[in-house]
Design a protein around this motif. Structure first.
Motif, PDB file in Angstrom:
ATOM      1  N   UNK B   3       0.859  -1.185   0.000  1.00  0.00           N
ATOM      2  CA  UNK B   3       0.000   0.000   0.000  1.00  0.00           C
ATOM      3  C   UNK B   3       0.900   1.242   0.000  1.00  0.00           C
ATOM      4  N   UNK B   4       0.691   2.164  -0.916  1.00  0.00           N
ATOM      5  CA  UNK B   4       1.575   3.339  -0.945  1.00  0.00           C
ATOM      6  C   UNK B   4       1.369   4.206   0.291  1.00  0.00           C
ATOM      7  N   UNK B   5       2.435   4.827   0.749  1.00  0.00           N
ATOM      8  CA  UNK B   5       2.347   5.703   1.925  1.00  0.00           C
ATOM      9  C   UNK B   5       1.507   6.921   1.603  1.00  0.00           C
ATOM     10  N   UNK B   6       1.013   7.571   2.643  1.00  0.00           N
ATOM     11  CA  UNK B   6       0.224   8.780   2.447  1.00  0.00           C
ATOM     12  C   UNK B   6       1.045   9.823   1.689  1.00  0.00           C
ATOM     13  N   UNK B   7       2.302   9.948   2.063  1.00  0.00           N
ATOM     14  CA  UNK B   7       3.168  10.922   1.393  1.00  0.00           C
ATOM     15  C   UNK B   7       3.293  10.608  -0.104  1.00  0.00           C
TER      16      UNK B   7
END
Lengths: 275, 275
Positions: B3-7
């Motif tokens: 899952x990609x980070x929020x950043x």
């Protein structure tokens, strides 16, 4: 035991319009009508799902609305009811209005002005967390308005709710009936749990110290304002699960009574070009 | 893949303030950033739970608010976003405002009047389903106001959003970027499924026929109004799950950035008598 029918729940909990009504002696546990807690949970879950479906149909129809009024002493579970009974619904088409002490702008008008302003638009479900009933409850107990003024308000409220009802809004009123002892336990909990502490207000204890006066004011409001078009239901609220399950039964019943249908769009499919 | 980070999501989807921006060529599938659909579902579910917790803390704090603005062509998924990103939250403390064609009362004031009136109160999360951006989108494309008026609005909107931001409202703007082909498929579906039919409006086809004009108007609005205090995010919206998962990442990030804490009530527990 089985989950009680919507008709049975209504019959057990309504304050019958035009009849004598006494609050004292009313069951606060919910065990009399919904003994089995596991069944209450199942019932709540099922009803929340149906409420979600019917609410979407109400929104799609866009012609009528549902107004759910929640009243009760502090800790009776107004917020918890909103969270659980509407746990399945999208916030789109929901309008929750929490009435607080009136602002100076609001006090500059009659007490129903801010209430009328907050009624749900057509297609929506509105929830009042507290309501115009505060104007005959805390206002009466604490003497915030002359008693002659307060005495006039019951008929005014009935006329207002009749107006809403005649203009397409189904009005349901719930008195969350929590016992004095149970309230003491819950207030203590608010002090002990970090995520509940923000809800605690020392002023709540002043209301608690006038418990019997509040109960009398509730009794009077319910007796005078439980009408065919906007009935009061007295909800046993010592158990969170039973409380929510019972309210969900009645909310579902009100939506089912609307006989909602998916709307005919008024044109023939197949005649459009999607390029 | 993970899952990609929020950043990472922010960086990939933001329209960088003060920089050149082009809408055409932007990915509408979401596969570039969130390929795996099962992962998108997991991510959405987790984020919705965290959003629920943080929203309760925001409500308890009662000092700041979050405003989520959703814009997109018909069928882009504005309603679906509300339903899925906020699937875990109670409607208490949520305010959803769907902006429709302005009423005569609204037209009698400046175009931001009704918008300002609808901003969330402190402690709440507000969602705008359409917004004041319609006043530089459909109004521009269909010529509902003189072009000189429309040209002034971008700066006015920036000033308004800056005002909100400086007064405690975090503003997030999402352009739900759906492809032309995908919209055609979804419009057809609306005609074929009874529970979607009510959403179909033959007028939508007129907007579709001006697709490239709308895309130009969006590009201009995003280029001129993506600011540090109120950034625009371009959300690939051909997949419902990826769309909602990506928006949930950014909403969660905004709430986390608020650094919410359970409030100190300002009194010592243990000093109360519960009688």
């Amino acid at each position: 035991m089985a989950i009680p029918s919507i008709a049975a729940v209504r019959k057990a909990l309504i304050a019958p319009p035009g009849k004598a009504f006494e609050l004292s002696g009313r069951d606060t546990t919910g065990r009399e009508i919904l003994e089995d807690k596991a069944e209450a949970e199942t019932s709540l879950k099922k009803d929340a799902a149906v409420i979600n479906e019917l609410k979407d149909m109400l929104y799609a129809e866009g012609r009528r609305s549902l107004l759910v009024i929640l009243q009760g002493m502090d800790t009776a579970g107004k917020s918890g009811t909103i969270k659980s009974v509407f746990s399945e619904t999208t916030p789109l088409g929901m309008e929750v209005k929490a009435f607080k002490a009136p602002s100076s702008e609001e006090l500059a008008r009659d007490y129903l002005w801010r209430v009328h302003n907050a009624v749900p638009r057509r297609g929506n479900v509105g929830i009042f967390d507290r309501s115009h009933y505060e104007d005959v409850l805390v206002v009466r107990v604490r003497g915030f308005a002359p008693i002659e003024e307060v005495e006039k308000r019951y008929d005014q409220i009935n006329a207002f709710e009749k107006h809403l009802s005649e203009n397409g809004t189904t009005v349901l009123k719930f008195m969350l009936n929590v016992g004095y002892e149970e309230q003491g336990i819950r207030l203590k909990e608010r002090l002990e749990e970090v995520h509940k502490l923000w809800k605690f207000n020392p002023v709540d204890l002043e209301d608690r110290s006038r418990w019997s006066e509040f109960m009398q004011a509730y009794e009077l409001a319910i007796r005078r304002c439980s009408t065919r078009h906007a009935p009061w239901y007295i909800i046993p609220s010592d158990s969170l699960t039973r409380r929510s399950a019972l309210i969900a039964r009645i909310v579902r019943g009100a939506l089912e009574d609307m006989d909602l249908k998916w709307k005919d769009p008024g044109f023939a499919p197949g005649s459009f070009d999607f390029g």
